[in-house]
Write an enzyme that holds these catalytic residues in place. Structure first.
Site, PDB file in Angstrom:
ATOM      1  N   LYS A  14      -0.291  44.068  51.364  1.00  0.00           N
ATOM      2  CA  LYS A  14       0.071  45.236  51.936  1.00  0.00           C
ATOM      3  C   LYS A  14       0.928  46.428  51.362  1.00  0.00           C
ATOM      4  O   LYS A  14       0.577  47.280  51.395  1.00  0.00           O
ATOM      5  CB  LYS A  14       0.708  44.783  54.022  1.00  0.00           C
ATOM      6  CG  LYS A  14      -0.041  44.159  53.878  1.00  0.00           C
ATOM      7  CD  LYS A  14      -0.356  44.354  55.801  1.00  0.00           C
ATOM      8  CE  LYS A  14       1.558  43.328  56.201  1.00  0.00           C
ATOM      9  NZ  LYS A  14       1.878  42.201  55.887  1.00  0.00           N
ATOM     10  N   ARG A  89       1.365  44.642  64.937  1.00  0.00           N
ATOM     11  CA  ARG A  89       1.515  42.589  64.647  1.00  0.00           C
ATOM     12  C   ARG A  89       1.052  41.890  66.095  1.00  0.00           C
ATOM     13  O   ARG A  89       1.549  40.828  65.980  1.00  0.00           O
ATOM     14  CB  ARG A  89       2.892  42.302  64.344  1.00  0.00           C
ATOM     15  CG  ARG A  89       2.875  42.408  62.000  1.00  0.00           C
ATOM     16  CD  ARG A  89       4.409  42.157  62.673  1.00  0.00           C
ATOM     17  NE  ARG A  89       4.280  41.011  61.441  1.00  0.00           N
ATOM     18  CZ  ARG A  89       4.516  41.819  60.009  1.00  0.00           C
ATOM     19  NH1 ARG A  89       4.780  42.645  59.761  1.00  0.00           N
ATOM     20  NH2 ARG A  89       5.155  40.932  58.933  1.00  0.00           N
ATOM     21  N   ARG A 128       7.663  35.685  44.686  1.00  0.00           N
ATOM     22  CA  ARG A 128       8.815  36.991  45.239  1.00  0.00           C
ATOM     23  C   ARG A 128       9.641  36.087  46.111  1.00  0.00           C
ATOM     24  O   ARG A 128      10.516  36.966  45.397  1.00  0.00           O
ATOM     25  CB  ARG A 128       7.477  37.734  46.692  1.00  0.00           C
ATOM     26  CG  ARG A 128       8.706  38.711  47.200  1.00  0.00           C
ATOM     27  CD  ARG A 128       7.051  39.723  47.879  1.00  0.00           C
ATOM     28  NE  ARG A 128       7.296  39.531  49.851  1.00  0.00           N
ATOM     29  CZ  ARG A 128       6.405  39.520  50.299  1.00  0.00           C
ATOM     30  NH1 ARG A 128       5.185  40.187  49.835  1.00  0.00           N
ATOM     31  NH2 ARG A 128       6.971  39.077  51.228  1.00  0.00           N
ATOM     32  N   ARG A 134      15.067  38.250  48.773  1.00  0.00           N
ATOM     33  CA  ARG A 134      14.507  38.370  50.637  1.00  0.00           C
ATOM     34  C   ARG A 134      14.613  37.064  50.889  1.00  0.00           C
ATOM     35  O   ARG A 134      13.785  36.016  50.546  1.00  0.00           O
ATOM     36  CB  ARG A 134      13.016  38.947  51.084  1.00  0.00           C
ATOM     37  CG  ARG A 134      12.831  40.352  51.327  1.00  0.00           C
ATOM     38  CD  ARG A 134      11.220  40.720  51.117  1.00  0.00           C
ATOM     39  NE  ARG A 134      11.075  39.922  52.625  1.00  0.00           N
ATOM     40  CZ  ARG A 134       9.562  40.762  53.118  1.00  0.00           C
ATOM     41  NH1 ARG A 134       8.705  41.608  52.834  1.00  0.00           N
ATOM     42  NH2 ARG A 134       9.559  39.862  54.433  1.00  0.00           N
ATOM     43  N   ARG A 146       5.626  31.890  59.578  1.00  0.00           N
ATOM     44  CA  ARG A 146       5.664  33.191  59.952  1.00  0.00           C
ATOM     45  C   ARG A 146       3.738  33.472  59.394  1.00  0.00           C
ATOM     46  O   ARG A 146       3.250  34.000  60.682  1.00  0.00           O
ATOM     47  CB  ARG A 146       5.491  34.202  58.485  1.00  0.00           C
ATOM     48  CG  ARG A 146       7.296  34.797  58.443  1.00  0.00           C
ATOM     49  CD  ARG A 146       8.716  35.088  57.273  1.00  0.00           C
ATOM     50  NE  ARG A 146       7.739  35.525  56.662  1.00  0.00           N
ATOM     51  CZ  ARG A 146       7.777  35.827  55.380  1.00  0.00           C
ATOM     52  NH1 ARG A 146       8.723  35.057  54.229  1.00  0.00           N
ATOM     53  NH2 ARG A 146       7.411  37.372  54.421  1.00  0.00           N
TER      54      ARG A 146
HETATM   55  P1  ADP Z   1       5.499  40.910  55.100  1.00  0.00           P
HETATM   56  O1  ADP Z   1       4.590  40.490  55.804  1.00  0.00           O
HETATM   57  O2  ADP Z   1       5.860  39.305  54.140  1.00  0.00           O
HETATM   58  O3  ADP Z   1       5.662  39.029  56.317  1.00  0.00           O
HETATM   59  P2  ADP Z   1       7.258  42.646  56.646  1.00  0.00           P
HETATM   60  O4  ADP Z   1       7.866  43.309  55.596  1.00  0.00           O
HETATM   61  O5  ADP Z   1       6.399  43.089  57.066  1.00  0.00           O
HETATM   62  O6  ADP Z   1       6.701  41.307  55.274  1.00  0.00           O
HETATM   63  O7  ADP Z   1       8.136  41.756  57.639  1.00  0.00           O
HETATM   64  C1  ADP Z   1       9.066  41.381  57.442  1.00  0.00           C
HETATM   65  C2  ADP Z   1       9.703  40.141  58.941  1.00  0.00           C
HETATM   66  O8  ADP Z   1       9.760  41.581  59.350  1.00  0.00           O
HETATM   67  C3  ADP Z   1       9.120  39.556  59.644  1.00  0.00           C
HETATM   68  O9  ADP Z   1       8.303  38.699  59.362  1.00  0.00           O
HETATM   69  C4  ADP Z   1       9.168  40.064  61.510  1.00  0.00           C
HETATM   70  O10 ADP Z   1      10.609  39.386  62.071  1.00  0.00           O
HETATM   71  C5  ADP Z   1       9.806  41.561  60.933  1.00  0.00           C
HETATM   72  N1  ADP Z   1       8.714  42.333  61.488  1.00  0.00           N
HETATM   73  C6  ADP Z   1       8.214  43.472  60.383  1.00  0.00           C
HETATM   74  N2  ADP Z   1       7.460  44.339  61.253  1.00  0.00           N
HETATM   75  C7  ADP Z   1       7.214  44.138  62.573  1.00  0.00           C
HETATM   76  C8  ADP Z   1       6.870  44.366  63.584  1.00  0.00           C
HETATM   77  N3  ADP Z   1       5.833  45.026  64.105  1.00  0.00           N
HETATM   78  N4  ADP Z   1       6.468  43.740  64.931  1.00  0.00           N
HETATM   79  C9  ADP Z   1       7.402  42.845  64.975  1.00  0.00           C
HETATM   80  N5  ADP Z   1       8.501  42.030  63.724  1.00  0.00           N
HETATM   81  C10 ADP Z   1       8.125  42.983  62.630  1.00  0.00           C
END
Ligand code: ADP
Length: 196
Positions: A14, A89, A128, A134, A146
């Site tokens: 994404k 999400r 990654r 991260r 996750r």
């Molecule tokens: P990835 O898609 O690899 O999980 P992101 O950067 O989108 O990476 O998200 C990393 C973390 O940030 C998630 O595991 C969650 O803890 C938090 N997070 C990101 N976006 C949301 C969201 N919309 N709602 C709740 N938690 C979020």
């Protein structure tokens, strides 16, 4: 306005594809993951609270991310459209987003969902994790958590958008350019059909 959601599990590409799409279509990129990591980098109270959830592979509470998105919409009144990445999400986040966009007299035009097998996703995330710094990417237990959260809490968001026929699956394996071309084709079609 033309607003789209780039949807898909962790590691589905994404973030990478968002960068290419915002450049091509002039959309404002709103990644809740990036916004949260920026709060952490600045050691804000929100960031410190969010880090506890993120490091465990759990979702940050809905009201926190909805509040961040609401402010971002307010702070970008000139945007010709938004690309949402990693948001919504949960179904509650999707409902809140619909309300926020309705207040701006606009809506989501299309949800592009990147399809990638779990085996490929785990490989990508572990790779990654070697360079991204991260902490949620270099631990296989956190990665599996996750995915479980994605299955239980996020995949119902796909059903939410399927009801409105806005949901478009995109094959997410292959070269970056191939995937980008498939996304652009779907966006061009949605733009031609979209009326507000
Ligand atoms: P990835 O898609 O690899 O999980 P992101 O950067 O989108 O990476 O998200 C990393 C973390 O940030 C998630 O595991 C969650 O803890 C938090 N997070 C990101 N976006 C949301 C969201 N919309 N709602 C709740 N938690 C979020």
């Amino acid at each position: 306005m033309f607003n789209l959601i780039l949807f898909g599990p962790p590691g589905s590409g994404k973030g990478t594809q968002s960068e290419k799409l915002i450049a091509k279509y002039g959309l404002k990129h709103l990644s809740t993951g990036d916004l949260l990591r920026s709060e952490i980098a600045q050691s804000t109270a929100l960031g410190l609270a969010a880090k506890n959830f993120m490091d465990k592979g759990q979702l940050v509470p809905d009201e926190v991310v909805i509040g961040m998105i609401s402010s971002a919409l307010e702070n970008n009144p000139q945007a010709k459209g938004f690309l949402f990445d990693g948001f919504p999400r949960t179904v509650a986040q999707a409902q809140a987003l619909d309300k926020l966009l309705m207040l701006k007299k606009t809506d989501i035009a299309i949800v592009l969902a990147l399809d990638v097998t779990e085996k490929e996703l785990i490989n990508r995330l572990l790779n990654r994790g070697k360079t991204s710094g991260r902490s949620d990417d270099n631990n296989e237990d956190v990665i599996r958590k996750r995915f479980a959260v994605y299955t239980n809490e996020t995949s119902p968001v796909a059903d939410y958008y399927k009801k409105t026929r806005k949901f478009k699956p995109i094959h997410g394996e292959g070269s970056l350019d191939e995937i980008n071309a498939a996304l652009r084709q779907a966006i061009d079609k949605a733009m031609a059909d979209h009326k507000n």
